[in-house]
Enzyme design. Sequence first.
Site, PDB file in Angstrom:
ATOM      1  CG  ASP A  26     -22.372  -4.026  43.558  1.00  0.00           C
ATOM      2  OD1 ASP A  26     -23.372  -4.493  44.140  1.00  0.00           O
ATOM      3  OD2 ASP A  26     -22.340  -3.808  42.337  1.00  0.00           O
ATOM      4  CG  HIS A  43     -27.683  -7.721  51.901  1.00  0.00           C
ATOM      5  ND1 HIS A  43     -26.906  -7.069  50.978  1.00  0.00           N
ATOM      6  CD2 HIS A  43     -28.889  -7.901  51.308  1.00  0.00           C
ATOM      7  CE1 HIS A  43     -27.614  -6.870  49.878  1.00  0.00           C
ATOM      8  NE2 HIS A  43     -28.821  -7.377  50.052  1.00  0.00           N
ATOM      9  CG  LEU A 137     -11.112   5.685  59.662  1.00  0.00           C
ATOM     10  CD1 LEU A 137     -10.287   4.617  58.960  1.00  0.00           C
ATOM     11  CD2 LEU A 137     -12.559   5.261  59.756  1.00  0.00           C
TER      12      LEU A 137
HETATM   13  C1  IPE Z   1     -24.667   0.582  44.623  1.00  0.00           C
HETATM   14  O1  IPE Z   1     -24.862  -0.776  44.364  1.00  0.00           O
HETATM   15  C2  IPE Z   1     -25.203   0.947  45.950  1.00  0.00           C
HETATM   16  C3  IPE Z   1     -24.579   0.296  47.117  1.00  0.00           C
HETATM   17  C4  IPE Z   1     -23.548  -0.514  47.120  1.00  0.00           C
HETATM   18  C5  IPE Z   1     -25.189   0.635  48.352  1.00  0.00           C
HETATM   19  P1  IPE Z   1     -26.054  -1.288  43.460  1.00  0.00           P
HETATM   20  O2  IPE Z   1     -25.860  -2.768  43.343  1.00  0.00           O
HETATM   21  O3  IPE Z   1     -27.355  -0.845  43.992  1.00  0.00           O
HETATM   22  O4  IPE Z   1     -25.773  -0.569  42.075  1.00  0.00           O
HETATM   23  P2  IPE Z   1     -26.371  -0.809  40.638  1.00  0.00           P
HETATM   24  O5  IPE Z   1     -27.855  -0.730  40.733  1.00  0.00           O
HETATM   25  O6  IPE Z   1     -25.943  -2.189  40.196  1.00  0.00           O
HETATM   26  O7  IPE Z   1     -25.756   0.249  39.783  1.00  0.00           O
HETATM   27  C1  IPE Z   2     -24.438  -4.403  47.544  1.00  0.00           C
HETATM   28  O1  IPE Z   2     -24.664  -5.690  47.121  1.00  0.00           O
HETATM   29  C2  IPE Z   2     -25.248  -4.056  48.764  1.00  0.00           C
HETATM   30  C3  IPE Z   2     -26.307  -3.073  48.536  1.00  0.00           C
HETATM   31  C4  IPE Z   2     -26.590  -2.510  47.400  1.00  0.00           C
HETATM   32  C5  IPE Z   2     -27.097  -2.718  49.679  1.00  0.00           C
HETATM   33  P1  IPE Z   2     -25.831  -6.045  46.118  1.00  0.00           P
HETATM   34  O2  IPE Z   2     -27.034  -6.418  46.896  1.00  0.00           O
HETATM   35  O3  IPE Z   2     -26.019  -4.971  45.127  1.00  0.00           O
HETATM   36  O4  IPE Z   2     -25.248  -7.334  45.428  1.00  0.00           O
HETATM   37  P2  IPE Z   2     -25.391  -7.752  43.905  1.00  0.00           P
HETATM   38  O5  IPE Z   2     -24.881  -6.615  43.073  1.00  0.00           O
HETATM   39  O6  IPE Z   2     -26.834  -8.029  43.664  1.00  0.00           O
HETATM   40  O7  IPE Z   2     -24.536  -8.977  43.798  1.00  0.00           O
HETATM   41 MG    MG Z   3     -25.262  -4.607  43.273  1.00  0.00          MG
END
Ligand code: IPE
Ligand code: IPE
Ligand code: MG
Length: 260
Positions: A26, A43, A137
Amino acid sequence: MTEPLSSTLSIPVTGPIPRHIAIIMDGNGRWAQKRYLPRVAGHRRGAEVVRRILMTCRDRGVEHLTLFAFSSENWRRPPAEVTLLMRLFRSMLEGEVARMHEVNIRFRVIGDLSRFDGAMIRLIEQAEALTAGNTGLTLSVAANYGGRWDILQAVRRLAQTRPDCLATLSEADLVPHLALADAPEPDLFIRTGGEQRVSNFLLWQLAYTEFYFTDVLWPEFDADELDRAIQSYQQRERRFGRTSEQLRGADGVQREVAGR
Ligand code: IPE
Ligand code: IPE
Ligand code: MG
């Protein structure tokens, strides 16, 4: 039938290196926004980090790495971001998997594939078939995955194959139908990006997993950060319901922590 891998049915064997690490990657969006870049730049950088962390896990002797790439709730994001995430996933399947195969990595996808188009499903099947015999792995990428979906699909599959057993449903019946059934449950769960929640990741499988949260954003997560998480794991006493005293050796001094 062999005993299902379940921390509630039998106490798992643990060692200093987690056999299975599960990560919620995240913070991509915030990493980009801090730099006045579009979220998609985060991303892209995040996808590069996946490559490096995969190799670091392999070097450290981790057997299973499960990465949350796209949750069943991430469809709620703006369509342009969803499209970009799908494109990144597709390019990973097209390019990256061949490289993984060269280094003996087994690649799998867990999640509800029914939402993907036919071309994507074929790519996933080809990637899994190509790497199925690899003994290094195992990388499981969770795409359109939700922990609640996982439990429900397991129940549905069981209902199809053995409808008679639902009335007396036991853990041992259900576990073989869950995603990751052939892996030990995660020893270590890592979430980057500062949030301290599970966000519908492996709800069943995390029953006895050790949790590690870090504020480091996923695009900045590196080998040192991974080692920090593993070091934290090595300090944990994994009791699986028992007392500390029970874990002590015969001399009453030696303690069974995750590291031993
Ligand atoms: C969780 O992250 C899903 C992934 C990392 C793929 P999110 O950023 O979507 O989670 P929430 O919405 O903040 O809980
Ligand atoms: C995690 O990073 C990637 C996915 C959920 C696909 P985020 O896109 O949720 O990044 P933040 O949480 O907005 O910083
Ligand atoms: Mg996020």
